[in-house]
Each structure stands twice: as structure tokens, then as C-alpha cells.
Design a protein around this motif. Sequence first.
Motif, PDB file in Angstrom:
ATOM      1  N   GLU A   1       1.420  11.212   6.022  1.00 20.77           N
ATOM      2  CA  GLU A   1       0.499  10.309   6.778  1.00 20.77           C
ATOM      3  C   GLU A   1      -0.818  10.576   5.855  1.00 20.77           C
ATOM      4  O   GLU A   1      -1.226  11.779   5.418  1.00 20.77           O
ATOM      5  CB  GLU A   1       0.287  10.639   8.326  1.00 20.77           C
ATOM      6  CG  GLU A   1       1.551  10.411   9.238  1.00 20.77           C
ATOM      7  CD  GLU A   1       1.259  10.505  10.783  1.00 20.77           C
ATOM      8  OE1 GLU A   1      -0.149  10.451  10.724  1.00 20.77           O
ATOM      9  OE2 GLU A   1       2.208  10.900  11.382  1.00 20.77           O
TER      10      GLU A   1
ATOM     11  N   GLU B   1       2.546   4.545   9.181  1.00 17.67           N
ATOM     12  CA  GLU B   1       1.462   4.104   9.613  1.00 17.67           C
ATOM     13  C   GLU B   1       1.561   3.800  11.142  1.00 17.67           C
ATOM     14  O   GLU B   1       2.757   3.254  11.503  1.00 17.67           O
ATOM     15  CB  GLU B   1       1.184   2.515   9.222  1.00 17.67           C
ATOM     16  CG  GLU B   1       0.204   1.585   9.709  1.00 17.67           C
ATOM     17  CD  GLU B   1       0.288   0.337   9.026  1.00 17.67           C
ATOM     18  OE1 GLU B   1      -0.226   0.208   7.834  1.00 17.67           O
ATOM     19  OE2 GLU B   1       0.640  -0.745   9.589  1.00 17.67           O
TER      20      GLU B   1
ATOM     21  N   SER C   1      -4.249   5.912   9.650  1.00 15.67           N
ATOM     22  CA  SER C   1      -4.591   5.200   8.501  1.00 15.67           C
ATOM     23  C   SER C   1      -3.544   4.075   8.406  1.00 15.67           C
ATOM     24  O   SER C   1      -2.425   4.119   8.887  1.00 15.67           O
ATOM     25  CB  SER C   1      -4.458   6.017   7.377  1.00 15.67           C
ATOM     26  OG  SER C   1      -3.107   6.623   7.035  1.00 15.67           O
ATOM     27  N   ASP C   2      -3.786   2.987   7.478  1.00 19.11           N
ATOM     28  CA  ASP C   2      -2.732   2.143   6.962  1.00 19.11           C
ATOM     29  C   ASP C   2      -2.027   2.644   6.129  1.00 19.11           C
ATOM     30  O   ASP C   2      -2.152   3.959   5.491  1.00 19.11           O
ATOM     31  CB  ASP C   2      -3.428   0.793   6.591  1.00 19.11           C
ATOM     32  CG  ASP C   2      -4.201   0.889   5.182  1.00 19.11           C
ATOM     33  OD1 ASP C   2      -4.359   1.997   4.848  1.00 19.11           O
ATOM     34  OD2 ASP C   2      -3.965   0.111   4.617  1.00 19.11           O
ATOM     35  N   ALA C   3      -0.880   2.031   5.719  1.00 19.48           N
ATOM     36  CA  ALA C   3       0.200   2.481   4.758  1.00 19.48           C
ATOM     37  C   ALA C   3      -0.049   1.975   3.114  1.00 19.48           C
ATOM     38  O   ALA C   3      -0.153   3.024   2.350  1.00 19.48           O
ATOM     39  CB  ALA C   3       1.699   2.240   5.293  1.00 19.48           C
TER      40      ALA C   3
ATOM     41  N   SER D   1       6.654   2.204   2.389  1.00 18.40           N
ATOM     42  CA  SER D   1       5.821   2.116   3.829  1.00 18.40           C
ATOM     43  C   SER D   1       6.830   2.430   4.877  1.00 18.40           C
ATOM     44  O   SER D   1       7.830   1.624   4.976  1.00 18.40           O
ATOM     45  CB  SER D   1       5.309   0.767   3.867  1.00 18.40           C
ATOM     46  OG  SER D   1       6.166  -0.295   3.777  1.00 18.40           O
TER      47      SER D   1
END
Length: 349
Positions: free
Chosen positions: A8, A36, A40-42, A60
Motif C-alpha cells: 500500500e 487500493e 491512496s489510489d493504486a 492493481s
Amino acid sequence: MRTATTIEASGGDWRETVDFVLEAEKLGLDICWVAEAWGSDAPSPLGFLAARTERMLLGSGVIQLGTRSPVTLAQTAMTLAHLSDGRFLLGLGASGPQVVEGLHGIPFARPLARMRETVEIIRSSFTGEKISYQGRQFTIPLPSGEGRPMRLSLDAVPVPIYLAALSPKMLELTGEIADGWLGTSFVPEGADAYFTHLDAGLARAGRTRAGLDVCQGAEINIVSDPALLGGIVGSRKKELAFSLGGMGSGSTNFYNNAYSRQGWAEVAAQVRERWQAGDRDGAAALVTDEMVLATTLIGTEEMVRERLGVWRDAGVDTVRLYPAGDTLEARLANLAQGIDLVRALDLGT
């Protein structure tokens, strides 16, 4: 079996996380998945890692369904595939109502139909042809508007699609349309709870298990002193209680359902009841040693070697290792041992 891990980007020291990934690649790790959830986003860290790594696949694990349009997902996947020289894997998951509705304000409705149509649109986008789609969930271009079918200007590139699935119907869909399955809460002795549904989907599409990468994950913690094992197992119980009681809403918890289908229905229900009532310690106390050891790779080297063999024989193609440890060195040591054990298993030594 191939080896993988999941990281992550949120929380902790990002530079240390990057160091972990780079060292993992040197150790021979095959795949690094980027999670994700509600941090945070991936895609952002995946783009960064694409520039820093050379060999390992990057995936992802997972992008949440509904948080982007299907074509945006296709654009993201194709961009990352180009940035990584073809090393990207697109992992998608339906998530759950707590995150989708509670955080993003998007209805968690008809996830099965939305997943099917999303994958169909993404694959259509990968071809480089004009995108035109009429479904129950999505219609592209928007009808009665000024839009006309368009194609993406990116060079066409196919990207493998993995689905994170726990429920029977989503497992069937995974077998029918996906290149890989990202699973969790896996007990190899109870693998039929998953494979019965995956195989039904595979059969519907005229496919076999050989055409699906079964990717399962578990914490790995190789204990040198057996006397320490009890304390390590005990410390893992609260995390498992959170999965059973806190992941999702009071009525929708795919992790709880998965454990229930594998023989722990009564205790899983009790854990959720305690957790939802605010009794976190009481919920953790209900989790048994067997539940922890059955779904993780915690134990002495001999115990972990034996469990990896059971996982392989149950049909796991890729094992995601979540190495325990309070320091970077400790996590890498656990990961290195895990990779060595998988290699030895493949070599029959």
C-alpha cells in the motif's frame, strides 16, 4: 507456483516501501500488487514503480469498481502497460457498500452486472477500435446526446484482467471472463467452497482451470523458535476479527461469508456480532488458533513448507506473500525465505 506480494502507498514511509519492492525484485519476486482501499489510489504508485523496476509484473490489487468509468479504467490499464513495457496486470474488485456508498457516494447496486459490463467495455477499448456499447448498466456513447463512437488514441495493447472475488456469483463470473482470480480468506482444505463456483464459470465459457491464474494471498511469518508461535498466532486474531466483523456493513461482509462457507459459520457470526457491538477484544477472543493457521503461512519453516505444498496441490498458481516484521530487514527476510521455499517446492527439493 509464482510468488507475489501486495503493498500500500498510504501510511508509513513511501521510500521504505519502494526499497522493499526493489529488494523484492532482486530476490526474484514475480509480481507486486498495489492495494487500493480507503487510502491512496493504486495507479499513481504503480506508475512510479513502473519507472523503478525492470522485470517484475505490476498489478492493481484492486481498483474498486464504480470509482472510475470503464473507459477510464481501460485508459489507466493501457497507460500503465505502456509505461511498464507490458508488465501491467489490471485487478478489479467490487469492494463493498461501506466503501462504495459510505466513501464515494456511489450506489452499491448490481455489482455482478456492473463488473461483467465493465470488463466487456475495457476489453473492447483494448482493441483500438471505436467504442460502442449497449448494456443495462452502461451505454456508450450516451444516447440522445451529441457524442459519437470514439477510439482511444493509445496504441492497442491487451492487458490481463484479474477479478477479486469471494461470493459464489462473482466467483462464477471470474471463471467465465477473467484471466486470473485474486482470492483471500483461503483454506486449501475447503477450496471447493471457491473452486466449485470458479469451475462452473470456466465450464460456461468452455475453459479449464489451466486458463485461469489462481492467485491466493496470506501473511507469511516464519518462526525460528516454536515457543514464540503461540504469541504470534494470538496477535493475528484481532486482525482476523476485523475482517470478520468490521469489513463491510452489519449485513454485508464478504469475508465473513467466505469463512462461513469453509466451516466456521457459527464462530464467524459470533465474531461479527461482538465486533458490531463494539467489543473488539471479545470478538478477537472468539477467533481460534486453527482459523489463523489455516488461512496464513505462519509457523516454523517446516510448517510453512508443508502448507505451501498443500496450497500448490489445492490448485494455487501464484501465492501472494504478506511478510510480517517490524522492520524492513525483517519483512525482507520473511519474504526471501518464502520465495526460497516456493522455489524448492517447484524443484521438488
